[in-house]
Design a protein around this motif. Structure first.
Motif, PDB file in Angstrom:
ATOM      1  N   GLN A  68       0.800  -1.221   0.000  1.00 31.09           N
ATOM      2  CA  GLN A  68       0.000   0.000   0.000  1.00 31.09           C
ATOM      3  C   GLN A  68       0.835   1.274   0.000  1.00 31.09           C
ATOM      4  O   GLN A  68       0.383   2.302  -0.493  1.00 31.09           O
ATOM      5  N   GLN A  69       2.011   1.236   0.594  1.00 30.13           N
ATOM      6  CA  GLN A  69       2.766   2.468   0.811  1.00 30.13           C
ATOM      7  C   GLN A  69       3.886   2.618  -0.206  1.00 30.13           C
ATOM      8  O   GLN A  69       4.482   1.636  -0.644  1.00 30.13           O
ATOM      9  N   GLY A  70       4.144   3.857  -0.579  1.00 30.21           N
ATOM     10  CA  GLY A  70       5.252   4.133  -1.488  1.00 30.21           C
ATOM     11  C   GLY A  70       4.926   5.011  -2.672  1.00 30.21           C
ATOM     12  O   GLY A  70       5.821   5.369  -3.439  1.00 30.21           O
ATOM     13  N   SER A  71       3.642   5.393  -2.822  1.00 32.32           N
ATOM     14  CA  SER A  71       3.282   6.237  -3.964  1.00 32.32           C
ATOM     15  C   SER A  71       3.177   7.696  -3.551  1.00 32.32           C
ATOM     16  O   SER A  71       2.591   8.025  -2.516  1.00 32.32           O
ATOM     17  N   LEU A  72       3.724   8.576  -4.403  1.00 31.88           N
ATOM     18  CA  LEU A  72       3.564  10.022  -4.211  1.00 31.88           C
ATOM     19  C   LEU A  72       2.339  10.563  -4.946  1.00 31.88           C
ATOM     20  O   LEU A  72       1.965  11.705  -4.764  1.00 31.88           O
ATOM     21  N   GLY A  73       1.749   9.743  -5.802  1.00 30.33           N
ATOM     22  CA  GLY A  73       0.543  10.175  -6.507  1.00 30.33           C
ATOM     23  C   GLY A  73       0.791  11.133  -7.645  1.00 30.33           C
ATOM     24  O   GLY A  73      -0.106  11.852  -8.068  1.00 30.33           O
ATOM     25  N   ALA A  74       2.023  11.185  -8.144  1.00 26.60           N
ATOM     26  CA  ALA A  74       2.324  11.932  -9.374  1.00 26.60           C
ATOM     27  C   ALA A  74       3.512  11.248 -10.025  1.00 26.60           C
ATOM     28  O   ALA A  74       4.305  10.606  -9.346  1.00 26.60           O
ATOM     29  N   SER A  75       3.625  11.408 -11.330  1.00 24.33           N
ATOM     30  CA  SER A  75       4.291  10.459 -12.209  1.00 24.33           C
ATOM     31  C   SER A  75       3.531   9.154 -12.134  1.00 24.33           C
ATOM     32  O   SER A  75       4.033   8.085 -12.442  1.00 24.33           O
ATOM     33  N   GLY A  76       2.322   9.258 -11.679  1.00 23.14           N
ATOM     34  CA  GLY A  76       1.482   8.089 -11.505  1.00 23.14           C
ATOM     35  C   GLY A  76       1.760   7.410 -10.174  1.00 23.14           C
ATOM     36  O   GLY A  76       2.592   7.828  -9.382  1.00 23.14           O
ATOM     37  N   ASP A  77       1.020   6.339  -9.935  1.00 18.60           N
ATOM     38  CA  ASP A  77       1.233   5.494  -8.758  1.00 18.60           C
ATOM     39  C   ASP A  77       2.349   4.515  -9.101  1.00 18.60           C
ATOM     40  O   ASP A  77       2.120   3.313  -9.299  1.00 18.60           O
ATOM     41  N   LEU A  78       3.559   5.033  -9.180  1.00 16.03           N
ATOM     42  CA  LEU A  78       4.663   4.265  -9.756  1.00 16.03           C
ATOM     43  C   LEU A  78       4.943   2.973  -9.006  1.00 16.03           C
ATOM     44  O   LEU A  78       5.045   1.896  -9.608  1.00 16.03           O
ATOM     45  N   ALA A  79       5.120   3.057  -7.688  1.00 18.75           N
ATOM     46  CA  ALA A  79       5.473   1.855  -6.926  1.00 18.75           C
ATOM     47  C   ALA A  79       4.349   0.812  -6.951  1.00 18.75           C
ATOM     48  O   ALA A  79       4.598  -0.355  -7.277  1.00 18.75           O
ATOM     49  N   PRO A  80       3.108   1.179  -6.620  1.00 20.65           N
ATOM     50  CA  PRO A  80       2.054   0.156  -6.657  1.00 20.65           C
ATOM     51  C   PRO A  80       1.872  -0.474  -8.034  1.00 20.65           C
ATOM     52  O   PRO A  80       1.741  -1.702  -8.155  1.00 20.65           O
ATOM     53  N   LEU A  81       1.862   0.348  -9.072  1.00 24.49           N
ATOM     54  CA  LEU A  81       1.641  -0.188 -10.409  1.00 24.49           C
ATOM     55  C   LEU A  81       2.824  -1.021 -10.890  1.00 24.49           C
ATOM     56  O   LEU A  81       2.666  -1.912 -11.732  1.00 24.49           O
ATOM     57  N   SER A  82       4.008  -0.754 -10.365  1.00 23.75           N
ATOM     58  CA  SER A  82       5.155  -1.602 -10.711  1.00 23.75           C
ATOM     59  C   SER A  82       4.975  -3.002 -10.145  1.00 23.75           C
ATOM     60  O   SER A  82       5.342  -3.998 -10.780  1.00 23.75           O
ATOM     61  N   HIS A  83       4.413  -3.098  -8.946  1.00 20.07           N
ATOM     62  CA  HIS A  83       4.136  -4.428  -8.378  1.00 20.07           C
ATOM     63  C   HIS A  83       3.062  -5.145  -9.197  1.00 20.07           C
ATOM     64  O   HIS A  83       3.101  -6.373  -9.334  1.00 20.07           O
ATOM     65  N   LEU A  84       2.119  -4.387  -9.743  1.00 21.99           N
ATOM     66  CA  LEU A  84       1.129  -4.974 -10.650  1.00 21.99           C
ATOM     67  C   LEU A  84       1.824  -5.483 -11.918  1.00 21.99           C
ATOM     68  O   LEU A  84       1.598  -6.617 -12.366  1.00 21.99           O
ATOM     69  N   ALA A  85       2.700  -4.657 -12.473  1.00 21.65           N
ATOM     70  CA  ALA A  85       3.377  -5.014 -13.720  1.00 21.65           C
ATOM     71  C   ALA A  85       4.306  -6.208 -13.539  1.00 21.65           C
ATOM     72  O   ALA A  85       4.496  -7.001 -14.471  1.00 21.65           O
ATOM     73  N   LEU A  86       4.892  -6.358 -12.348  1.00 21.93           N
ATOM     74  CA  LEU A  86       5.756  -7.511 -12.086  1.00 21.93           C
ATOM     75  C   LEU A  86       5.042  -8.824 -12.385  1.00 21.93           C
ATOM     76  O   LEU A  86       5.628  -9.768 -12.904  1.00 21.93           O
ATOM     77  N   VAL A  87       3.764  -8.869 -12.027  1.00 21.96           N
ATOM     78  CA  VAL A  87       3.001 -10.109 -12.209  1.00 21.96           C
ATOM     79  C   VAL A  87       2.857 -10.434 -13.694  1.00 21.96           C
ATOM     80  O   VAL A  87       2.918 -11.608 -14.084  1.00 21.96           O
ATOM     81  N   LEU A  88       2.682  -9.431 -14.525  1.00 23.50           N
ATOM     82  CA  LEU A  88       2.539  -9.685 -15.963  1.00 23.50           C
ATOM     83  C   LEU A  88       3.775 -10.368 -16.530  1.00 23.50           C
ATOM     84  O   LEU A  88       3.678 -11.172 -17.458  1.00 23.50           O
TER      85      LEU A  88
END
Length: 511
Positions: free
Chosen positions: A135-155
């Motif tokens: 849940q933690q680690g996003s600044l909310g600009a340049s996108g939700d970089l950290a959370p979405l990277s964990h999503l992309a890892l699964v792909l």
């Protein structure tokens, strides 16, 4: 089966996909747009044009040119290096919503991905394989970089996933189900993580739960009105029409409908001239919260269908521009507004609890105790409600007013919208518990009235809830009652929507 177009996804469709696990497919028109924008990206790579995120570094490294033979490797490094999320994972349903929203943004045809990426996301959603995303680690600009990277890892076959209510490595589930990891090509890693889908996904789940809680708060307030012989005149339509706020008018209409045949409510002058604000101003306060929720709903539905990555391939591929659609400010402000709206529902609920338990404010046994003095009754339940409301006040401080520069000051203003969305969810959980306490106290107050005089609607609810929480005949561990009823409120759906549109019709409780 719900068809995604990138432009038409509604909150109700998100609810069906996330809660009911409805299957999805991509519209043929969207497939064409994806293929066209991908052709543009491949042409850029072949021709050696310098375009941010395709053949350059990221953030402060945007001036670093990446050679053609390295552009694919660049995307793999991007995902792994940006997967810096920490803390507890998002609830699984938020992870599912995050994938859905990211897919819906990508199929608009502005991102330059291959169909392989869209198909992989579709498979994960339909197979109910959900990334474990801290849940933690996003600044909310340049996108939700950290959370979405964990999503992309699964792909790409890395990271961990939820599957059938357990956590597994992605590799093991892919092997079990015969799913092949994708190999990211030019721009695809950036397209996956440049977006606001973490805050928006949490925001959508917040809204879907808040909408239910707000309706439940009206039902519970109606029970309290009966338990305290509240004055129904304060809900007269003319009062609320005189002010003009539609949400306030509708709250008063719903309370009137719920209590339409009650013989426990009173009229001004019968027992007292007027009630305290926590009773008399229910339409005004609850209605104002509904105003905030309506604002939030509008922004979430826009963002759910928005292109939020960077750069965007625009004007049929003729224009590629680096902009800032990844900035989460619209959702950050909406989440902060939502936090206040939810917190106020709990705040006024706690004041009604006080009126139910304080013998100086009612004609009921002190603290609704079966044996006042020997037994404390609901005394400490009010303490718990007060503690939760106080915690809400700290969580309701706006996250969006803060900003810390990042990426060597290239990204010098950020939204903190994901923090706001997470805090809104915490406030929501606290508020549901406060409402559970009010419901317990209201029902206990009604034990000292004539139950046969309750309205047909509140009587139906009362009978349902009594199956969850029995009458307080002696002190017991009330924590168990509160938690059991809180869970029931979360899983039940007794809202205004169960009633036919004819306001004179009778409704039941679906729970």
């Amino acid at each position: 089966m719900i068809t995604l177009t990138g432009h038409t996804l509604s909150l109700q469709e998100i609810k069906r996909i996330c809660y009911d696990k409805e299957q999805i497919q991509i519209a043929p028109t969207s497939i064409q747009k994806i293929q066209h924008s991908r052709n543009v990206v491949e042409s850029i790579v072949e021709n050696g044009q310098t375009i941010y995120g395709i053949n350059t570094g990221f953030g402060k490294f945007s001036d670093v040119k990446i050679e053609e033979q390295d552009v694919n490797e660049l995307q793999q490094h991007l995902i792994r290096s940006h997967a810096c999320g920490v803390g507890e994972p998002f609830p699984e349903i938020v992870s599912r919503a995050m994938m859905l929203l990211r897919l819906n943004a990508l199929i608009k045809g502005y991102s330059g991905i291959r169909m392989t990426i869209a198909e992989q996301l579709t498979t994960l959603i339909n197979e109910q394989i959900h990334p474990v995303i801290p849940q933690q680690g996003s600044l909310g600009a340049s996108g939700d970089l950290a959370p979405l990277s964990h999503l992309a890892l699964v792909l790409i076959g890395e990271g961990n996933v939820f599957y059938k209510e357990k956590v597994y490595t992605t590799k093991s589930i892919f092997s079990l189900l015969g799913i092949k990891p994708v190999e990211l090509k030019a721009k695809e890693g950036l397209a996956l993580i440049n977006g606001t889908q973490a805050m928006t996904a949490q925001g959508v789940i917040n809204y879907l739960e808040v909408e239910k809680i707000a309706y439940q708060a009206e039902w519970i307030a109606a029970l309290t009105l009966e338990g305290l012989n509240g004055i129904i005149d304060a809900f007269h339509p003319a009062i609320h029409e005189a002010r003009g706020y539609p949400q306030q008018i509708k709250v008063a209409q719903r309370i009137n409908h719920i209590l339409q045949d009650s013989n426990l409510v009173t009229h001004q002058g019968e027992k007292r001239v007027q009630d305290a604000y926590s009773l008399r101003c229910i339409p005004q306060v609850h209605g104002a919260s509904w105003q905030s929720f309506d604002y939030v709903k509008e922004k979430l539905e826009i963002e759910a269908n928005a292109a939020t990555d960077n750069p965007l391939i625009l004007e049929n591929g003729q224009t590629i521009i680096s902009g800032g659609n990844f900035h989460g400010q619209p959702i950050a402000l909406a989440m902060d507004f939502m936090k206040i709206g939810i917190a106020e529902l709990a705040s006024i609920s706690e004041r009604r609890i006080e009126r139910l338990v304080n013998p100086q404010l009612n004609d009921l046994p002190p603290f609704l105790s079966a044996k006042p003095g020997l037994q404390s009754g609901a005394m400490i339940m009010q303490y718990t409600a007060a503690s939760l409301v106080s915690e809400n006040k700290t969580l309701a401080h706006p996250a969006s007013v803060d900003s810390i520069p990042s990426s060597a000051n290239q990204e010098d203003h950020v939204s903190m919208g994901t923090i706001g969305a997470r805090h809104a969810y915490s406030i929501l959980q606290n508020s549901r518990r406060v409402l559970a306490i009010e419901l317990i106290c209201a029902m206990q107050a009604l034990e000292h009235r004539e139950l046969g005089k309750m309205s047909s609607h509140t009587s139906s609810l009362y009978k349902k809830v009594r199956q969850i929480v029995p009458c307080i005949k002696e002190d017991r561990v009330f924590s168990e009652d509160i938690e059991r009823l809180t869970l029931w409120l979360k899983e039940s759906d007794f809202s205004w929507n169960i009633f036919p549109t004819n306001s004179k019709s009778q409704g039941g409780i679906n729970g």
